[in-house]
Design a protein around this motif. Structure first.
Motif, PDB file in Angstrom:
ATOM      1  N   LEU A   1       0.944  -1.153  -0.009  1.00 19.47           N
ATOM      2  CA  LEU A   1      -0.074  -0.060  -0.099  1.00 19.47           C
ATOM      3  C   LEU A   1       1.036   1.087  -0.287  1.00 19.47           C
ATOM      4  O   LEU A   1       1.828   1.328   0.768  1.00 19.47           O
ATOM      5  CB  LEU A   1      -0.821   0.095   1.056  1.00 19.47           C
ATOM      6  CG  LEU A   1      -1.644  -1.224   1.429  1.00 19.47           C
ATOM      7  CD1 LEU A   1      -2.283  -1.189   2.830  1.00 19.47           C
ATOM      8  CD2 LEU A   1      -2.855  -1.388   0.601  1.00 19.47           C
ATOM      9  N   ARG A   2       0.791   2.164  -0.669  1.00 18.93           N
ATOM     10  CA  ARG A   2       1.515   3.239  -1.084  1.00 18.93           C
ATOM     11  C   ARG A   2       0.618   4.392  -1.268  1.00 18.93           C
ATOM     12  O   ARG A   2      -0.121   4.560  -2.001  1.00 18.93           O
ATOM     13  CB  ARG A   2       2.391   3.050  -1.966  1.00 18.93           C
ATOM     14  CG  ARG A   2       3.491   4.333  -1.951  1.00 18.93           C
ATOM     15  CD  ARG A   2       4.417   4.310  -3.657  1.00 18.93           C
ATOM     16  NE  ARG A   2       5.146   3.079  -3.841  1.00 18.93           N
ATOM     17  CZ  ARG A   2       6.284   2.934  -3.620  1.00 18.93           C
ATOM     18  NH1 ARG A   2       7.100   3.753  -3.085  1.00 18.93           N
ATOM     19  NH2 ARG A   2       6.668   1.655  -4.003  1.00 18.93           N
ATOM     20  N   GLN A   3       0.700   5.504  -0.364  1.00 21.66           N
ATOM     21  CA  GLN A   3       0.344   6.999  -0.735  1.00 21.66           C
ATOM     22  C   GLN A   3       1.460   8.021  -0.798  1.00 21.66           C
ATOM     23  O   GLN A   3       2.303   7.865  -0.030  1.00 21.66           O
ATOM     24  CB  GLN A   3      -0.732   7.459   0.198  1.00 21.66           C
ATOM     25  CG  GLN A   3      -2.072   6.621   0.057  1.00 21.66           C
ATOM     26  CD  GLN A   3      -3.156   7.280   1.028  1.00 21.66           C
ATOM     27  OE1 GLN A   3      -2.712   8.433   1.888  1.00 21.66           O
ATOM     28  NE2 GLN A   3      -4.478   6.842   1.014  1.00 21.66           N
ATOM     29  N   VAL A   4       1.578   8.570  -2.074  1.00 17.70           N
ATOM     30  CA  VAL A   4       2.761   9.675  -2.156  1.00 17.70           C
ATOM     31  C   VAL A   4       2.334  10.844  -1.534  1.00 17.70           C
ATOM     32  O   VAL A   4       1.425  11.559  -2.163  1.00 17.70           O
ATOM     33  CB  VAL A   4       3.016   9.635  -3.812  1.00 17.70           C
ATOM     34  CG1 VAL A   4       4.202  10.842  -3.863  1.00 17.70           C
ATOM     35  CG2 VAL A   4       3.399   8.216  -4.535  1.00 17.70           C
ATOM     36  N   VAL A   5       3.047  11.407  -0.742  1.00 16.25           N
ATOM     37  CA  VAL A   5       3.129  12.765  -0.071  1.00 16.25           C
ATOM     38  C   VAL A   5       3.928  13.699  -0.889  1.00 16.25           C
ATOM     39  O   VAL A   5       3.534  14.685  -1.390  1.00 16.25           O
ATOM     40  CB  VAL A   5       3.422  12.839   1.284  1.00 16.25           C
ATOM     41  CG1 VAL A   5       3.270  14.319   1.840  1.00 16.25           C
ATOM     42  CG2 VAL A   5       2.613  11.791   2.142  1.00 16.25           C
ATOM     43  N   SER A   6       5.167  13.189  -1.176  1.00 21.71           N
ATOM     44  CA  SER A   6       6.050  13.873  -2.202  1.00 21.71           C
ATOM     45  C   SER A   6       7.056  13.005  -2.515  1.00 21.71           C
ATOM     46  O   SER A   6       7.071  11.863  -2.044  1.00 21.71           O
ATOM     47  CB  SER A   6       6.811  15.214  -1.253  1.00 21.71           C
ATOM     48  OG  SER A   6       7.818  14.637  -0.299  1.00 21.71           O
ATOM     49  N   ALA A   7       7.962  13.400  -3.424  1.00 26.75           N
ATOM     50  CA  ALA A   7       9.027  12.449  -3.900  1.00 26.75           C
ATOM     51  C   ALA A   7       9.930  11.888  -2.786  1.00 26.75           C
ATOM     52  O   ALA A   7      10.506  10.830  -2.796  1.00 26.75           O
ATOM     53  CB  ALA A   7       9.808  13.171  -4.927  1.00 26.75           C
TER      54      ALA A   7
ATOM     55  N   ARG B   1       2.503   3.948   7.276  1.00 24.29           N
ATOM     56  CA  ARG B   1       3.184   4.847   7.929  1.00 24.29           C
ATOM     57  C   ARG B   1       4.276   5.781   7.221  1.00 24.29           C
ATOM     58  O   ARG B   1       4.599   5.296   5.966  1.00 24.29           O
ATOM     59  CB  ARG B   1       4.292   3.924   8.906  1.00 24.29           C
ATOM     60  CG  ARG B   1       3.795   3.367  10.099  1.00 24.29           C
ATOM     61  CD  ARG B   1       4.992   2.666  10.919  1.00 24.29           C
ATOM     62  NE  ARG B   1       4.940   1.190  10.847  1.00 24.29           N
ATOM     63  CZ  ARG B   1       6.080   0.809  11.405  1.00 24.29           C
ATOM     64  NH1 ARG B   1       7.051   1.703  11.961  1.00 24.29           N
ATOM     65  NH2 ARG B   1       6.180  -0.548  11.277  1.00 24.29           N
ATOM     66  N   GLU B   2       4.713   6.902   7.569  1.00 23.96           N
ATOM     67  CA  GLU B   2       5.540   7.659   6.908  1.00 23.96           C
ATOM     68  C   GLU B   2       6.878   6.838   7.011  1.00 23.96           C
ATOM     69  O   GLU B   2       7.433   6.713   7.666  1.00 23.96           O
ATOM     70  CB  GLU B   2       5.634   9.256   7.740  1.00 23.96           C
ATOM     71  CG  GLU B   2       4.514   9.864   7.349  1.00 23.96           C
ATOM     72  CD  GLU B   2       4.906  11.328   7.634  1.00 23.96           C
ATOM     73  OE1 GLU B   2       5.872  11.570   8.297  1.00 23.96           O
ATOM     74  OE2 GLU B   2       3.831  12.359   7.259  1.00 23.96           O
TER      75      GLU B   2
ATOM     76  N   GLY C   1       8.949  -7.835   5.325  1.00 24.34           N
ATOM     77  CA  GLY C   1       8.943  -7.288   4.036  1.00 24.34           C
ATOM     78  C   GLY C   1       8.454  -5.772   3.985  1.00 24.34           C
ATOM     79  O   GLY C   1       9.011  -5.111   3.070  1.00 24.34           O
ATOM     80  N   TRP C   2       7.535  -5.537   4.834  1.00 27.70           N
ATOM     81  CA  TRP C   2       7.308  -3.780   5.110  1.00 27.70           C
ATOM     82  C   TRP C   2       8.767  -3.316   5.223  1.00 27.70           C
ATOM     83  O   TRP C   2       9.135  -2.251   4.657  1.00 27.70           O
ATOM     84  CB  TRP C   2       6.470  -3.583   6.052  1.00 27.70           C
ATOM     85  CG  TRP C   2       6.026  -2.394   6.177  1.00 27.70           C
ATOM     86  CD1 TRP C   2       5.075  -1.373   5.714  1.00 27.70           C
ATOM     87  CD2 TRP C   2       6.696  -1.289   6.960  1.00 27.70           C
ATOM     88  NE1 TRP C   2       4.925  -0.075   6.045  1.00 27.70           N
ATOM     89  CE2 TRP C   2       6.054  -0.043   6.822  1.00 27.70           C
ATOM     90  CE3 TRP C   2       7.776  -1.378   7.520  1.00 27.70           C
ATOM     91  CZ2 TRP C   2       6.626   0.903   7.502  1.00 27.70           C
ATOM     92  CZ3 TRP C   2       8.516  -0.252   8.339  1.00 27.70           C
ATOM     93  CH2 TRP C   2       7.797   1.214   8.290  1.00 27.70           C
ATOM     94  N   ALA C   3       9.354  -3.557   6.264  1.00 28.89           N
ATOM     95  CA  ALA C   3      10.673  -3.063   6.521  1.00 28.89           C
ATOM     96  C   ALA C   3      11.873  -3.179   5.495  1.00 28.89           C
ATOM     97  O   ALA C   3      12.600  -2.071   5.044  1.00 28.89           O
ATOM     98  CB  ALA C   3      11.320  -3.301   7.876  1.00 28.89           C
ATOM     99  N   SER C   4      11.867  -4.207   4.570  1.00 24.43           N
ATOM    100  CA  SER C   4      12.841  -4.336   3.472  1.00 24.43           C
ATOM    101  C   SER C   4      12.373  -3.559   2.405  1.00 24.43           C
ATOM    102  O   SER C   4      13.303  -2.833   1.774  1.00 24.43           O
ATOM    103  CB  SER C   4      12.770  -5.968   3.149  1.00 24.43           C
ATOM    104  OG  SER C   4      13.201  -6.617   4.150  1.00 24.43           O
ATOM    105  N   GLY C   5      10.990  -3.231   2.014  1.00 23.08           N
ATOM    106  CA  GLY C   5      10.867  -2.371   1.307  1.00 23.08           C
ATOM    107  C   GLY C   5      11.060  -0.648   1.555  1.00 23.08           C
ATOM    108  O   GLY C   5      11.503  -0.061   0.685  1.00 23.08           O
TER     109      GLY C   5
END
Length: 353
Positions: free
Chosen positions: A256-262, A283-284, A318-322
């Motif tokens: 899951l990803r939401q882009v706040v900025s680059a 999480r940010e 996996g989350w932390a590796s990403g």
């Protein structure tokens, strides 16, 4: 059976060049070059943590780019097997170039793929001794990406035959659906049949809701423009459908990803396993270069599977590796040890002395 290789993949290797100092491609004159492919990016978590991995690929004979790629793979603890193919003159075969910038603030990253004449498009099952790789050497997990599976008629056939060979010898099969419209154009029916067959013998499926609909033809609700909570519910409904269609699959996962900025994303992940749903809430995370975050997630997830961890722990790793992958200009996670990954998961960025 004791396996020589923790994870193997079919892949087409190339190089990625990224401007220095987060500049854009069009106004830069200094670039950082690395060997790359989506599939070897997944291998890199396990290989960094001491587990030998294998890239099944193809090279251009005598090419300095091929020599660079081989050197980088050796340095990353990734073995390779694949034929050297004659270039055939200046207009013959070559390795792909991935030209990308990291973006900054509200200037989004841009990626330009230059893949004409790519030698990896000619990979076929005849290039490999599959009985030796999976029967004699042994492989814990075979990872296949939809990118290589859709690249050409040859690679589609190769991925399907390699997956069948892996299954024959008891190797787990991981399949990241990874839909790309430009790869599918004009081949929709052929690729859907092939992807459906690979998915039917997979143990782990990775992909977002669109991947399941476009790659496998499953019906799901429209999520474009919906709030995250609705998207999560829609994804769960989609996976319920996928679970009925593919009863042999033991894990279904997505990021899951939401882009706040680059430079700042909200990052999460979901996993359905035999013990039910597990969700890592958004999480940010700070972002140096976003490319490879999804592959880092897959690599961490598969590492957990290799360790025999419970699904919740696999998802966390996996989350932390990403999150680690996007903290580097390299497009793969390269942990020094497991603790470094777990510190990221815990939000512990204090100096380590």
């Amino acid at each position: 059976m004791i396996c020589k290789y923790a994870i193997a993949c079919v892949t087409s290797m190339g190089v990625r060049i990224t401007p220095a100092d987060r500049m854009a491609v069009h106004n830069s004159n200094q670039f950082y070059m690395q060997a790359t492919s989506a599939e070897t990016n997944v291998l890199n978590v396990a290989s960094s943590l001491g587990y030998p991995c294998l890239a099944m690929t193809k090279f251009v004979e005598g090419s300095p780019i091929a020599a660079f790629i081989k050197s980088q793979l050796r340095a990353r603890n990734i073995d390779y097997v694949g034929r050297d193919t004659a270039q055939g003159g200046p207009w013959g075969y070559r390795h792909q170039f991935n030209i990308a910038d990291s973006g900054f603030g509200m200037r989004a990253p841009r990626v330009w793929n230059d893949r004409a004449g790519e030698v990896g498009r000619t990979i076929s099952p005849d290039d490999f001794d599959l009985d030796r790789i999976f029967g004699e050497c042994g492989v814990g997990i075979l990872h296949i990406s939809g990118l290589i599976a859709a690249m050409s008629e040859d690679t589609t056939k190769c991925c399907l035959e390699v997956a069948k060979a892996a299954k024959k010898y008891g190797t787990k099969v991981s399949f990241d659906l990874n839909y790309r419209a430009s790869f599918w154009q004009g081949r929709e029916e052929e690729l859907r049949n092939a992807f459906t067959e690979i998915a039917s013998i997979s143990d782990i499926l990775i992909g977002n809701e669109e991947d399941y609909q476009l790659c496998l033809g499953l019906k799901g609700p429209e999520t474009e423009g919906k709030e995250l909570g609705s998207k999560i519910d829609s994804f769960k409904a989609m996976i319920a459908t996928a679970k009925q269609a593919y009863p042999n699959v033991k894990m279904f996962a997505t990021t899951l990803r939401q882009v706040v900025s680059a430079n700042m994303h909200l990052w999460g992940a979901m996993l359905l396993a035999e013990d039910g749903w597990h969700v890592e809430e958004l999480r940010e995370i700070p972002v140096m270069d976003r490319i490879g975050g999804g592959d880092g997630f897959s690599g961490g997830l598969l590492y957990g599977v290799l360790q025999g961890w419970k699904p919740e722990k696999c998802l966390q790793f996996g989350w932390a590796s990403g999150a680690m992958a996007v903290s580097s200009l390299n497009d793969y996670a390269e942990p020094a040890d497991e603790k470094q990954i777990w510190d990221i998961y815990a939000g512990n960025a204090r100096v380590q002395r």
